[in-house]
Design a protein around this motif. Structure first.
Motif, short mmCIF file in Angstrom:
data_model
loop_
_atom_site.label_atom_id
_atom_site.label_comp_id
_atom_site.label_asym_id
_atom_site.label_seq_id
_atom_site.Cartn_x
_atom_site.Cartn_y
_atom_site.Cartn_z
N ARG A 6 1.23 -1.34 -0.02
CA ARG A 6 0.15 -0.02 0.18
C ARG A 6 0.83 1.37 -0.29
NH1 ARG A 6 -5.16 -1.91 -0.94
NH2 ARG A 6 -5.92 0.07 -0.46
N ILE A 7 0.44 2.29 -0.90
CA ILE A 7 1.37 3.14 -0.85
C ILE A 7 0.53 4.98 0.07
CG2 ILE A 7 2.47 5.46 -2.75
CD1 ILE A 7 2.47 2.47 -4.36
N ILE A 8 0.95 5.89 0.45
CA ILE A 8 1.08 6.59 0.99
C ILE A 8 1.78 8.28 0.40
CG2 ILE A 8 -0.11 7.80 2.76
CD1 ILE A 8 -0.40 5.17 4.33
N VAL A 9 0.90 8.99 0.14
CA VAL A 9 2.69 10.25 -0.40
C VAL A 9 2.21 11.09 0.98
CG1 VAL A 9 1.67 9.30 -2.94
CG2 VAL A 9 0.14 10.04 -2.46
N VAL A 10 2.89 11.79 0.48
CA VAL A 10 3.04 12.46 1.73
C VAL A 10 3.82 14.16 0.74
CG1 VAL A 10 4.26 13.29 3.94
CG2 VAL A 10 4.59 11.13 3.26
N THR A 11 2.91 15.30 1.33
CA THR A 11 3.48 15.92 0.51
C THR A 11 3.01 17.48 1.69
OG1 THR A 11 1.76 17.78 -0.92
CG2 THR A 11 0.81 16.69 0.32
N ASN A 69 -2.37 5.12 -2.38
CA ASN A 69 -3.69 4.47 -1.97
C ASN A 69 -4.91 5.33 -0.82
OD1 ASN A 69 -2.00 2.20 -1.66
ND2 ASN A 69 -3.92 1.04 -2.24
N GLY A 70 -3.74 7.01 -0.74
CA GLY A 70 -4.23 7.65 0.19
C GLY A 70 -3.06 9.24 0.30
N PHE A 71 -3.53 10.31 1.20
CA PHE A 71 -1.83 11.05 1.17
C PHE A 71 -2.45 11.35 2.19
CE2 PHE A 71 -5.30 13.91 0.41
CZ PHE A 71 -5.09 14.88 0.58
N LEU A 72 -0.94 12.03 3.04
CA LEU A 72 -0.70 12.69 3.88
C LEU A 72 0.30 13.82 4.47
CD1 LEU A 72 0.69 9.57 6.54
CD2 LEU A 72 -2.01 10.55 7.10
N LEU A 73 -0.31 14.88 5.02
CA LEU A 73 0.25 16.30 5.06
C LEU A 73 1.45 16.17 5.94
CD1 LEU A 73 -3.02 18.36 5.27
CD2 LEU A 73 -1.47 18.12 2.93
N ALA A 130 -3.26 6.39 9.71
CA ALA A 130 -3.52 5.96 8.68
C ALA A 130 -2.52 4.58 7.84
CB ALA A 130 -2.51 7.08 7.76
N VAL A 131 -1.85 4.97 8.74
CA VAL A 131 -0.77 3.02 8.30
C VAL A 131 -1.49 2.33 7.98
CG1 VAL A 131 1.44 2.23 8.78
CG2 VAL A 131 1.51 4.44 8.53
N ARG A 132 -2.19 2.46 9.37
CA ARG A 132 -3.10 0.72 10.06
C ARG A 132 -4.09 0.90 8.75
NH1 ARG A 132 -1.66 3.08 15.52
NH2 ARG A 132 -0.11 1.45 16.57
N MET A 133 -5.20 1.93 8.33
CA MET A 133 -6.04 2.17 7.13
C MET A 133 -5.57 1.70 6.77
SD MET A 133 -7.59 5.29 8.97
CE MET A 133 -8.65 4.97 7.45
N ALA A 138 -10.99 15.94 1.55
CA ALA A 138 -9.74 16.29 0.90
C ALA A 138 -9.76 15.22 -0.38
CB ALA A 138 -8.07 16.15 2.03
N ILE A 139 -9.39 14.25 -0.34
CA ILE A 139 -9.43 13.87 -1.40
C ILE A 139 -10.87 14.02 -2.41
CG2 ILE A 139 -10.17 11.14 -2.27
CD1 ILE A 139 -8.88 9.67 0.15
N ARG A 140 -12.28 14.09 -1.64
CA ARG A 140 -13.18 14.15 -2.78
C ARG A 140 -12.32 14.99 -3.26
NH1 ARG A 140 -15.98 12.72 1.95
NH2 ARG A 140 -16.63 14.44 2.63
N GLU A 141 -12.34 16.68 -2.04
CA GLU A 141 -12.14 17.81 -2.91
C GLU A 141 -10.96 17.74 -3.62
OE1 GLU A 141 -10.29 22.28 -0.97
OE2 GLU A 141 -11.16 20.88 0.11
#
Length: 223
Positions: free
Chosen positions: A85-90, A107-111, A122-125, A137-140
């Motif tokens: 799974r990949i979480i991008v960080v920005t 799969n999602g993102f974090l600030l 987030a990691v667990r989710m 935020a993803i919807r936006e």
């Protein structure tokens, strides 16, 4: 990651800033069920690191000098069987790179300013693959890229049953399977079946991809 209740989630950290990696590592290593299996300073290093270390989750900076998180995500999904799974960080929530990374398969993102407890959640989710990360935020992001008045959703809209369409709309609100089951008065297993059917019909890799596609094809309209 082991298959029992005492699983340890293996995390790979990818960021060109050493201090960022060190901070994330400190947060993750303080948890009994999480461990950092490796670090990389650029996206170009990631595919080989994934094959060698087999992480469950990657926390990956979206902007890096040689190979950014978007291209790294694509390479992983194209070259690695059973990818993590990949979480991008920005740094910025409205970063155009984030949307491109989500479309590429993240799969999602974090600030970067996200609180430690939310990073861990987030990691667990994403490990369990059920709920979207920060659905508002993803919807936006998706809504900003949605076509104005397009009707391309008809391409696959007719393939969904009425109940599957209801489930997809609730997925777009970030509802978990259990919450959707409660909303629709069905069992969680029934919802899981519907979600699987939706992903297959939309040819979407996961829930995030399905929601983005629903917006892009005007199946779900902003607002």
């Amino acid at each position: 990651m082991t298959g029992d209740g005492n699983m340890t989630i293996k995390v790979l950290l990818v960021d060109d800033e050493r201090l960022i990696r060190a901070g994330l590592a400190a947060i993750i290593e303080a948890e009994d069920d999480l461990t950092v299996v490796g670090e990389a300073a650029d996206g170009a290093e990631v595919p080989d690191a994934v094959k060698r270390l087999r992480p469950d989750v990657i926390l990956m900076d979206v902007r890096m000098p040689r190979l950014d998180g978007i291209q790294a995500t694509r390479r992983i999904l194209e070259t690695v069987p059973e990818p993590p799974r990949i979480i991008v960080v920005t740094t910025f929530e409205n970063d155009e790179y984030v949307y491109d990374a989500l479309k590429a398969g993240a799969n999602g993102f974090l600030l970067k300013r996200t609180r430690p407890e939310e990073i861990l959640q987030a990691v667990r989710m994403v490990t369990h693959g059920e709920s979207l990360l920060f659905p508002a935020a993803i919807r936006e992001l998706a809504a900003r890229h949605a076509p104005s008045g397009g009707a391309d959703g008809a391409r696959w809209h007719g393939q969904l049953t009425e109940r599957e369409a209801d489930v997809l709309r609730l997925m777009a609100k970030g509802r978990s399977n259990a919450e959707i089951a409660e909303d629709l008065f069905v069992s969680p297993q029934t919802v899981k079946t519907h979600v699987g059917n939706i992903l297959a019909k939309l040819q979407a890799r996961d829930r995030t991809q399905a929601v983005i596609l629903a917006y892009e094809t005007s199946f779900i309209t902003p607002g």
